[in-house]
Design a protein around this motif. Sequence first.
Motif, PDB file in Angstrom:
ATOM      1  N   SER A   1       0.427  -1.650   0.040  1.00 24.86           N
ATOM      2  CA  SER A   1       0.189  -0.039   0.044  1.00 24.86           C
ATOM      3  C   SER A   1       0.712   1.423  -0.515  1.00 24.86           C
ATOM      4  CB  SER A   1      -0.730   0.324   1.390  1.00 24.86           C
ATOM      5  OG  SER A   1      -0.368  -0.157   2.356  1.00 24.86           O
ATOM      6  N   GLN A   2       2.071   1.294   0.052  1.00 23.69           N
ATOM      7  CA  GLN A   2       3.211   2.689   0.399  1.00 23.69           C
ATOM      8  C   GLN A   2       3.311   2.605  -0.863  1.00 23.69           C
ATOM      9  OE1 GLN A   2       3.803   3.988   3.295  1.00 23.69           O
ATOM     10  NE2 GLN A   2       4.576   5.415   2.065  1.00 23.69           N
ATOM     11  N   VAL A   3       3.285   1.659  -2.113  1.00 24.96           N
ATOM     12  CA  VAL A   3       3.999   1.872  -3.382  1.00 24.96           C
ATOM     13  C   VAL A   3       3.050   2.717  -3.549  1.00 24.96           C
ATOM     14  CG1 VAL A   3       3.814   1.249  -5.785  1.00 24.96           C
ATOM     15  CG2 VAL A   3       4.986   0.244  -3.185  1.00 24.96           C
ATOM     16  N   TRP A   4       1.688   2.749  -3.587  1.00 26.57           N
ATOM     17  CA  TRP A   4       0.110   3.364  -3.943  1.00 26.57           C
ATOM     18  C   TRP A   4       0.834   4.833  -3.674  1.00 26.57           C
ATOM     19  CZ3 TRP A   4      -2.690   1.869  -8.108  1.00 26.57           C
ATOM     20  CH2 TRP A   4      -2.585   0.284  -7.935  1.00 26.57           C
ATOM     21  N   ASN A   5       0.527   5.012  -2.036  1.00 25.84           N
ATOM     22  CA  ASN A   5       0.450   6.414  -1.155  1.00 25.84           C
ATOM     23  C   ASN A   5       1.652   7.054  -1.772  1.00 25.84           C
ATOM     24  OD1 ASN A   5      -1.965   5.863   0.678  1.00 25.84           O
ATOM     25  ND2 ASN A   5      -0.371   4.391   1.965  1.00 25.84           N
ATOM     26  N   ASP A   6       2.388   6.214  -2.048  1.00 24.60           N
ATOM     27  CA  ASP A   6       4.062   7.694  -2.385  1.00 24.60           C
ATOM     28  C   ASP A   6       3.624   7.871  -3.755  1.00 24.60           C
ATOM     29  OD1 ASP A   6       5.126   7.412  -0.026  1.00 24.60           O
ATOM     30  OD2 ASP A   6       6.555   5.835  -0.320  1.00 24.60           O
ATOM     31  N   LEU A   7       3.346   6.867  -4.790  1.00 22.12           N
ATOM     32  CA  LEU A   7       3.151   7.316  -6.600  1.00 22.12           C
ATOM     33  C   LEU A   7       2.015   8.754  -6.022  1.00 22.12           C
ATOM     34  CD1 LEU A   7       3.398   4.506  -8.142  1.00 22.12           C
ATOM     35  CD2 LEU A   7       4.664   5.647  -8.038  1.00 22.12           C
ATOM     36  N   VAL A   8       0.897   8.446  -5.794  1.00 21.40           N
ATOM     37  CA  VAL A   8      -0.726   9.576  -5.245  1.00 21.40           C
ATOM     38  C   VAL A   8       0.150  10.931  -4.624  1.00 21.40           C
ATOM     39  CG1 VAL A   8      -2.208  10.105  -4.731  1.00 21.40           C
ATOM     40  CG2 VAL A   8      -2.010   7.823  -5.444  1.00 21.40           C
ATOM     41  N   ALA A   9       1.304  10.683  -3.801  1.00 17.40           N
ATOM     42  CA  ALA A   9       1.509  12.217  -3.150  1.00 17.40           C
ATOM     43  C   ALA A   9       2.794  12.628  -3.948  1.00 17.40           C
ATOM     44  CB  ALA A   9       1.841  11.136  -1.353  1.00 17.40           C
ATOM     45  N   GLY A  10       3.494  12.285  -4.349  1.00 18.83           N
ATOM     46  CA  GLY A  10       4.351  12.716  -5.700  1.00 18.83           C
ATOM     47  C   GLY A  10       4.230  13.044  -7.200  1.00 18.83           C
ATOM     48  N   ALA A  11       2.251  12.172  -7.413  1.00 21.70           N
ATOM     49  CA  ALA A  11       1.953  13.171  -9.092  1.00 21.70           C
ATOM     50  C   ALA A  11       1.835  13.910  -8.306  1.00 21.70           C
ATOM     51  CB  ALA A  11       0.829  12.301  -9.162  1.00 21.70           C
ATOM     52  N   SER A  12       2.252  15.454  -9.335  1.00 18.29           N
ATOM     53  CA  SER A  12       1.767  17.092  -8.967  1.00 18.29           C
ATOM     54  C   SER A  12       1.413  17.455 -10.451  1.00 18.29           C
ATOM     55  CB  SER A  12       2.943  17.851  -9.368  1.00 18.29           C
ATOM     56  OG  SER A  12       4.603  17.673  -9.710  1.00 18.29           O
ATOM     57  N   GLU A  13       1.469  16.831 -11.581  1.00 12.56           N
ATOM     58  CA  GLU A  13       1.215  16.995 -12.899  1.00 12.56           C
ATOM     59  C   GLU A  13       0.217  16.306 -13.673  1.00 12.56           C
ATOM     60  OE1 GLU A  13       4.046  17.635 -15.649  1.00 12.56           O
ATOM     61  OE2 GLU A  13       5.597  19.146 -14.639  1.00 12.56           O
ATOM     62  N   ASN A  14       0.029  15.531 -13.327  1.00 12.83           N
ATOM     63  CA  ASN A  14      -0.582  14.476 -14.459  1.00 12.83           C
ATOM     64  C   ASN A  14      -1.375  12.599 -12.944  1.00 12.83           C
ATOM     65  OD1 ASN A  14      -1.719  12.450 -16.136  1.00 12.83           O
ATOM     66  ND2 ASN A  14      -0.504  12.486 -17.480  1.00 12.83           N
ATOM     67  N   LEU A  15      -2.578  13.139 -12.650  1.00 13.27           N
ATOM     68  CA  LEU A  15      -2.844  12.085 -12.451  1.00 13.27           C
ATOM     69  C   LEU A  15      -3.916  11.269 -12.512  1.00 13.27           C
ATOM     70  CD1 LEU A  15      -3.062  10.352  -9.558  1.00 13.27           C
ATOM     71  CD2 LEU A  15      -4.178  11.453  -8.582  1.00 13.27           C
ATOM     72  N   TYR A  16      -3.957  10.134 -13.875  1.00  9.80           N
ATOM     73  CA  TYR A  16      -5.190   9.573 -14.105  1.00  9.80           C
ATOM     74  C   TYR A  16      -5.335   7.948 -13.965  1.00  9.80           C
ATOM     75  CZ  TYR A  16      -6.712   8.189 -18.323  1.00  9.80           C
ATOM     76  OH  TYR A  16      -7.784   7.313 -19.351  1.00  9.80           O
ATOM     77  N   LEU A  17      -6.325   7.444 -13.631  1.00 11.21           N
ATOM     78  CA  LEU A  17      -6.723   6.603 -13.018  1.00 11.21           C
ATOM     79  C   LEU A  17      -7.566   6.039 -14.046  1.00 11.21           C
ATOM     80  CD1 LEU A  17      -6.934   7.143  -8.888  1.00 11.21           C
ATOM     81  CD2 LEU A  17      -5.171   6.727 -10.275  1.00 11.21           C
ATOM     82  N   CYS A  18      -7.532   5.020 -14.728  1.00 11.26           N
ATOM     83  CA  CYS A  18      -7.515   4.160 -15.736  1.00 11.26           C
ATOM     84  C   CYS A  18      -7.956   3.217 -15.356  1.00 11.26           C
ATOM     85  CB  CYS A  18      -6.509   4.582 -16.980  1.00 11.26           C
ATOM     86  SG  CYS A  18      -7.838   3.909 -18.482  1.00 11.26           S
ATOM     87  N   GLY A  19      -8.378   2.738 -14.589  1.00  9.46           N
ATOM     88  CA  GLY A  19      -9.386   1.532 -13.774  1.00  9.46           C
ATOM     89  C   GLY A  19     -10.356   1.316 -14.543  1.00  9.46           C
ATOM     90  N   TYR A  20     -10.910   0.273 -14.349  1.00 10.25           N
ATOM     91  CA  TYR A  20     -12.526   0.058 -14.498  1.00 10.25           C
ATOM     92  C   TYR A  20     -13.245   0.780 -13.845  1.00 10.25           C
ATOM     93  CZ  TYR A  20     -16.855  -1.306 -17.578  1.00 10.25           C
ATOM     94  OH  TYR A  20     -17.502  -1.498 -18.600  1.00 10.25           O
ATOM     95  N   THR A  21     -13.117   0.514 -12.737  1.00 11.44           N
ATOM     96  CA  THR A  21     -13.859   0.706 -11.187  1.00 11.44           C
ATOM     97  C   THR A  21     -12.887   2.190 -10.432  1.00 11.44           C
ATOM     98  OG1 THR A  21     -13.698  -0.933  -9.491  1.00 11.44           O
ATOM     99  CG2 THR A  21     -14.601  -1.381 -11.247  1.00 11.44           C
ATOM    100  N   ASN A  22     -12.292   1.547 -10.138  1.00 13.33           N
ATOM    101  CA  ASN A  22     -11.450   2.504  -9.941  1.00 13.33           C
ATOM    102  C   ASN A  22     -11.661   2.642  -8.070  1.00 13.33           C
ATOM    103  OD1 ASN A  22      -9.763   3.882 -11.066  1.00 13.33           O
ATOM    104  ND2 ASN A  22     -10.505   4.105 -12.106  1.00 13.33           N
TER     105      ASN A  22
END
Length: 226
Positions: free
Chosen positions: A65-86
């Motif tokens: 879960s820390q990988v997900w948290n770190d990636l979300v926290a680090g995104a500053s320009e483009n956060l694009y969640l292209c999952g079917y449900t998310n």
Amino acid sequence: MTAKTIERWLADAELVPHARNREDACRALGVDEEMLWPQAITTRVKTGHDRELVHSYPYRSACPSQVWNDLVAGASENLYLCGYTNYFFFTQLPSFSETLRRKVEAGCKVRFLLGDPDGEVTRQRERIEDVALAVSTRIRITLENLARLGSPEGLEVRYSAPEDSVNHVSLSVFRFDDEALVTPHLARLVGHDSPLLHLRRRGDGGMFGRFAEHAEELWGNGVPAM
């Protein structure tokens, strides 16, 4: 190791001993491994597009879960969640809605591409998965959480076009600036039981770019959801 083993190493320049034996030999001689067996180092170093693969997981749920948290926290320009449900972002990442709000306020472009909860592909997927928390329900969980954010500038939500829905449901691409987590969905398995690749962009035309282009094409054909 025996003298005979060492003689065999010396007689065959292409022979690369086992890692433990290489380590023992280098320690005894007081030299670095690349001096004796440079080819062993070369095979361990990623080159070209292989460098874009940061890590792979046999199951999405195996990704910390820390990988997900770190990636979300680090995104500053483009956060694009292209999952079917998310939906799992809201159920598994602490204070995710507030994180989204802060991202948008800071100027980050935030996009959600979802499957149509009333679409035919969604109904087909529900029959395939046959789980209690249906696909349409998971999509609506995401929509409800996004609705609570209002309509802040910088937040966009779309459904994939009907003709793209099959391609969307079979491959999830979650982009965080120049990094991405990609899940190719396997047969009847739900997302968390399918493999996951962690990619980092190293240039044009690599794996990151290929998956990013796929996700952008789906977005370009998508229709407004909110």
